[in-house]
Design an enzyme around this catalytic site. Structure first.
Site, PDB file in Angstrom:
ATOM      1  N   CYS A 101       0.203  45.645   4.467  1.00  0.00           N
ATOM      2  CA  CYS A 101       0.401  44.198   4.684  1.00  0.00           C
ATOM      3  C   CYS A 101       0.748  43.757   3.294  1.00  0.00           C
ATOM      4  O   CYS A 101       1.282  42.507   3.183  1.00  0.00           O
ATOM      5  CB  CYS A 101      -1.184  43.681   4.694  1.00  0.00           C
ATOM      6  N   HIS A 104      -2.074  36.778   2.010  1.00  0.00           N
ATOM      7  CA  HIS A 104      -2.154  37.341   3.265  1.00  0.00           C
ATOM      8  C   HIS A 104      -3.096  36.729   4.257  1.00  0.00           C
ATOM      9  O   HIS A 104      -4.404  36.366   3.760  1.00  0.00           O
ATOM     10  CB  HIS A 104      -2.187  38.816   2.854  1.00  0.00           C
ATOM     11  N   ASN A 113      -3.674  38.689  12.024  1.00  0.00           N
ATOM     12  CA  ASN A 113      -3.276  39.549  10.934  1.00  0.00           C
ATOM     13  C   ASN A 113      -1.777  40.169  11.208  1.00  0.00           C
ATOM     14  O   ASN A 113      -1.927  41.056  12.169  1.00  0.00           O
ATOM     15  CB  ASN A 113      -4.159  40.461  10.515  1.00  0.00           C
TER      16      ASN A 113
HETATM   17  O1  UT7 Z   1      -4.853  43.281   6.152  1.00  0.00           O
HETATM   18  C1  UT7 Z   1      -5.561  44.051   5.478  1.00  0.00           C
HETATM   19  C2  UT7 Z   1      -6.870  44.814   5.867  1.00  0.00           C
HETATM   20  N1  UT7 Z   1      -7.614  44.086   6.806  1.00  0.00           N
HETATM   21  C3  UT7 Z   1      -8.607  43.277   6.598  1.00  0.00           C
HETATM   22  O2  UT7 Z   1      -8.753  42.711   5.442  1.00  0.00           O
HETATM   23  C4  UT7 Z   1      -9.626  42.792   7.252  1.00  0.00           C
HETATM   24  C5  UT7 Z   1     -11.045  42.987   6.582  1.00  0.00           C
HETATM   25  N2  UT7 Z   1     -12.197  43.058   7.410  1.00  0.00           N
HETATM   26  C6  UT7 Z   1     -12.888  42.167   7.990  1.00  0.00           C
HETATM   27  O3  UT7 Z   1     -12.110  41.000   8.256  1.00  0.00           O
HETATM   28  C7  UT7 Z   1     -14.051  42.212   8.803  1.00  0.00           C
HETATM   29  O4  UT7 Z   1     -14.852  42.950   8.216  1.00  0.00           O
HETATM   30  C8  UT7 Z   1     -14.215  42.029  10.399  1.00  0.00           C
HETATM   31  C9  UT7 Z   1     -13.719  40.831  10.591  1.00  0.00           C
HETATM   32  C10 UT7 Z   1     -13.392  43.270  10.421  1.00  0.00           C
HETATM   33  C11 UT7 Z   1     -15.623  42.427  10.601  1.00  0.00           C
HETATM   34  O5  UT7 Z   1     -16.470  41.391  10.437  1.00  0.00           O
HETATM   35  P1  UT7 Z   1     -17.829  41.494   9.823  1.00  0.00           P
HETATM   36  O6  UT7 Z   1     -18.436  40.184   9.628  1.00  0.00           O
HETATM   37  O7  UT7 Z   1     -17.817  42.505   8.743  1.00  0.00           O
HETATM   38  O8  UT7 Z   1     -18.668  42.100  10.882  1.00  0.00           O
HETATM   39  P2  UT7 Z   1     -19.239  43.503  11.238  1.00  0.00           P
HETATM   40  O9  UT7 Z   1     -18.046  44.674  11.359  1.00  0.00           O
HETATM   41  O10 UT7 Z   1     -20.255  43.787  10.264  1.00  0.00           O
HETATM   42  O11 UT7 Z   1     -19.922  43.577  12.569  1.00  0.00           O
HETATM   43  C12 UT7 Z   1     -20.972  42.970  12.865  1.00  0.00           C
HETATM   44  C13 UT7 Z   1     -21.440  42.883  14.401  1.00  0.00           C
HETATM   45  C14 UT7 Z   1     -21.627  44.480  14.521  1.00  0.00           C
HETATM   46  O12 UT7 Z   1     -22.599  44.726  15.469  1.00  0.00           O
HETATM   47  P3  UT7 Z   1     -24.006  45.227  14.998  1.00  0.00           P
HETATM   48  O13 UT7 Z   1     -23.587  46.628  14.471  1.00  0.00           O
HETATM   49  O14 UT7 Z   1     -24.453  44.366  13.765  1.00  0.00           O
HETATM   50  O15 UT7 Z   1     -25.001  45.210  16.086  1.00  0.00           O
HETATM   51  C15 UT7 Z   1     -20.248  44.961  15.456  1.00  0.00           C
HETATM   52  O16 UT7 Z   1     -20.418  45.571  16.324  1.00  0.00           O
HETATM   53  O17 UT7 Z   1     -20.611  42.572  15.089  1.00  0.00           O
HETATM   54  C16 UT7 Z   1     -20.190  43.550  16.070  1.00  0.00           C
HETATM   55  N3  UT7 Z   1     -18.449  43.111  16.455  1.00  0.00           N
HETATM   56  C17 UT7 Z   1     -18.196  42.562  17.438  1.00  0.00           C
HETATM   57  N4  UT7 Z   1     -19.064  41.648  18.161  1.00  0.00           N
HETATM   58  C18 UT7 Z   1     -18.213  41.030  19.068  1.00  0.00           C
HETATM   59  C19 UT7 Z   1     -17.805  43.945  15.785  1.00  0.00           C
HETATM   60  N5  UT7 Z   1     -16.541  43.410  16.450  1.00  0.00           N
HETATM   61  C20 UT7 Z   1     -16.900  42.535  17.417  1.00  0.00           C
HETATM   62  C21 UT7 Z   1     -16.303  41.866  18.333  1.00  0.00           C
HETATM   63  N6  UT7 Z   1     -16.811  40.902  19.194  1.00  0.00           N
HETATM   64  N7  UT7 Z   1     -14.888  41.781  18.362  1.00  0.00           N
END
Ligand code: UT7
Length: 331
Positions: A114, A254, A284
């Site tokens: 990125c 970004h 992204n």
């Molecule tokens: O380009 C440079 C690199 N990329 C980034 O900068 C991305 C950086 N990371 C992020 O943007 C965020 O961490 C994400 C958007 C990927 C994830 O958001 P989050 O608020 O950190 O969610 P999480 O991974 O902590 O997940 C929370 C919950 C989990 O369930 P449990 O374990 O709490 O029951 C996940 O399984 O949300 C669940 N989950 C989803 N639920 C519905 C994860 N993905 C999804 C989804 N739909 N698509």
């Protein structure tokens, strides 16, 4: 830093096919509401089956050259940032040189995920300032849809395909790029990678069965590092240009996640209204994210001659990069 180059033309190519959150929710266990609340994303573009990264790059490059009033034969260097080249080699920049009908100039791919476009701008700037080139094309092009596991809801909702391009030329003193701040840390490989298909894990039946040819990310960990690193990189670029947050007229961050962008705004001390944000429409798009956002910011009248801007990126590696620019000022 001595001023020496500026952007004289921008271009963008986004594939026609739109995939909305609701459409994704029909095939995986997710909802429009979850995706919008956690990322800000509403829809993303996906390349047609016949389109590869160099095709997207070509569309963006043609528009940037036209906007610059330049032809392919004017180019002295072609830099392409991508994490999804058409093939392992030859490079996207070589494919682009041929497709554009450019002269047999230097062709270089930048593999900083990125952050590739900001790294590419830095290389282009250096080539112009050092007298190696007068006109340089920098492209960011990615088709992450091709390395996405469409059954992994934690990643497949995040990404989209696109390309953006800029043509750089010499600038009047005090205009154009004012500073760059680049960084990298290989520790990031543990949290964001695509394991197979290279020399460590060549493609095999086993790697395919394990899904090791898909992008893998520890989202929360990457999030944590991104919100710490992006403001630091932007502040570093400002300091190198002897500028402060109050001097900034626009920021092109970004576009990975709306929450990350808001956090960068808070930590950097530049109001969110000065940030151009289009992650809602594209997700992204990796190397394409900053040039596509810059193109749209200029098109929307958010950037005027003389404005001071910051571009700031963060991605796999980890890699990060920021630069400052005083808009316009072609020599
Ligand atoms: O380009 C440079 C690199 N990329 C980034 O900068 C991305 C950086 N990371 C992020 O943007 C965020 O961490 C994400 C958007 C990927 C994830 O958001 P989050 O608020 O950190 O969610 P999480 O991974 O902590 O997940 C929370 C919950 C989990 O369930 P449990 O374990 O709490 O029951 C996940 O399984 O949300 C669940 N989950 C989803 N639920 C519905 C994860 N993905 C999804 C989804 N739909 N698509």
């Amino acid at each position: 830093m001595e001023t020496g180059s500026t952007i004289v033309g921008l271009g963008r190519y986004v594939p026609e096919r739109v995939i909305t959150n609701r459409e994704l929710a029909r095939t995986i266990d997710t909802t429009d509401e979850w995706i919008r609340r956690h990322t800000g994303i509403r829809e993303r573009r996906v390349a047609a089956p016949h389109e590869a990264s160099s095709d997207l790059a070509y569309g963006a490059a043609r528009e940037a050259l036209e906007a610059a009033g330049a032809g392919p034969s004017d180019l002295d260097l072609i830099v392409a940032g991508t994490a999804t080249p058409d093939m392992l080699f030859p490079s996207v920049s070589c494919l682009l040189q041929d497709r554009l009908g450019a002269r047999s100039v230097g062709c270089l791919d930048v593999a900083c995920a990125c952050s590739s476009f900001v790294y590419g701008l830095s290389i282009a700037h250096g080539a112009i300032v050092s007298g190696q080139a007068d006109t340089v094309l920098v492209v960011g092009a990615d088709t992450l849809s091709r390395i996405t596991n469409w059954r992994d809801r934690s990643t497949c909702v995040l990404f989209g395909d696109a390309a953006g391009a800029a043509v750089l030329r010499r600038a009047k003193p005090g205009s154009g790029f004012l500073s760059f701040a680049l960084g990298g840390s290989g520790q990031g490989r543990h949290h964001l990678h695509l394991k197979a298909g290279g020399s460590r894990h060549p493609a095999s039946r086993e790697t395919v069965e394990r899904g090791d040819h898909f992008l893998w990310m520890n989202g929360p960990e990457v999030y944590k590092v991104a919100v710490q690193t992006m403001p630091r990189a932007a502040a570093d670029a400002l300091r190198r240009a002897r500028l402060v947050a109050e001097d900034v007229d626009f920021v092109i961050p970004h576009q990975a996640n709306l929450r990350i962008i808001h956090s960068v705004s808070d930590r950097l001390g530049v109001p969110t209204e000065k940030f151009f944000i289009n992650v809602q429409r594209y997700g992204n798009t990796s190397a394409a994210s900053i040039p596509v956002a810059l193109y749209e910011a200029v098109g929307a009248g958010r950037v005027s001659a003389g404005d001071v801007g910051v571009m700031v990126a963060f991605g796999a590696g980890y890699t990060w990069g920021a630069c400052t620019i005083r808009w316009g000022g072609a020599a």
